[in-house]
Design an enzyme around this catalytic site. Structure first.
Site: not given
Length: 299
Positions: A95, A237
């Site tokens: 991530c 993101c």
């Protein structure tokens, strides 16, 4: 009696996380507990959780792949491992926003020093390097891979299916180019877009629109929305931002720049490509904010 654990809420350009310190790996969070923590009505609310655990403790992880990643982190000298889970409890490889929040937590709590030298952090996608940057923190996501075959993507509000470019930056992404901002705004990402063929591990799906002009003073510029695997639409993101910049750079050809500015609903992130020991890496920079800390009883 329910177990009470400490937590910190953090975010990177609106992509938010519940940070859970567990240095010695004593917690056993199941998928349902993670989902409740991330629930925005019945829990704290987040796009995922970041468990702060020593790599040596993570070597006792739940599966062979995680144990191998933790072992590689120990061998590389990465004391800390980012155990990232999506909002539905599923485990994810990496991530990009989360690793900056993870680094910010380590720095602010005194668990690690980021200023004097690059900070090594173990992940399921390998060991990543994080440094300070003008935007906050910059994470070296490593090399990437462009898959040879397009994936057809259907999404509400899109009209007709569009081809998407498959890019792996440690986790899988499908990037779809749109012609203008109206198409981007018309998307309904409350429902998961459909992919054909369906990637075996699923994928995050990015919809991008190039700015006009695309390049200004040597920096490319795009806008993006994203549907995250295991989460839904998010304000940002990090790995998706990197994948989107790489995709547009790929489509633009050899004259495309190596620096990009990517606007997402939660803010703006920077992407650059840099040669590291002969290999071309992609680096992601942006802010990381810790909002508040508390304790919560696990369901």
């Amino acid at each position: 009696m329910p177990q009470t654990v400490a937590f910190t809420k953090g975010h990177g350009t609106g992509n938010d996380f519940v940070v859970i310190p567990d240095p010695d790996g004593v917690l056993e969070l199941n998928d349902d507990q993670v989902a409740v923590l991330c629930d925005r009505r019945f829990g704290i609310g987040a796009d995922g959780t970041l468990r702060v655990i020593r790599s040596a403790a993570m070597e006792r992880g739940e599966d062979a792949g995680t144990r191998a990643s933790a072992g590689a982190a120990v061998a590389a000298g990465a004391e800390w491992f980012m155990d990232y889970r999506n909002a539905d409890g599923s485990r994810a490889e990496m991530c990009g926003n989360g690793i900056r929040v993870f680094a910010r937590y380590l720095a602010d709590t005194g668990l690690a020093v980021v200023d004097e030298q690059p900070l090594l952090i173990g992940t399921r996608a390998g060991v990543k390097t994080v440094t300070r940057s003008d935007l906050g923190f910059e994470a070296d996501l490593g090399t990437w891979r462009v898959e040879p075959d397009d994936v057809l993507v259907r999404a509400r509000g899109l009209g007709v299916p569009r081809p998407g470019l498959a890019i792996d930056v440690g986790n899988p992404h499908i990037v779809v180019a749109l012609s203008n901002a109206d198409e981007l705004e018309a998307l309904d990402l409350t429902a998961r877009p459909q992919m054909q063929p369906e990637p075996p591990r699923g994928a995050n799906i990015e919809f991008v629109v190039p700015s006009d002009p695309l390049v200004r003073e040597g920096v490319g510029s795009i806008r993006m929305r994203v549907f995250e695997r295991g989460v839904g639409e998010t304000l940002s993101c990090g790995t998706g931002v990197a994948a989107a910049a790489l995709a547009v750079r790929h489509w633009a050809g050899q004259a495309a720049p190596d620096r990009w500015s990517v606007e997402v609903p939660g803010g703006t992130l920077g992407v650059r490509m840099l040669r590291v020991r002969g290999d071309l890496h992609v680096l992601l920079s942006g802010p990381a904010t810790l909002v508040y800390s508390g304790e919560v009883a696990l369901a």
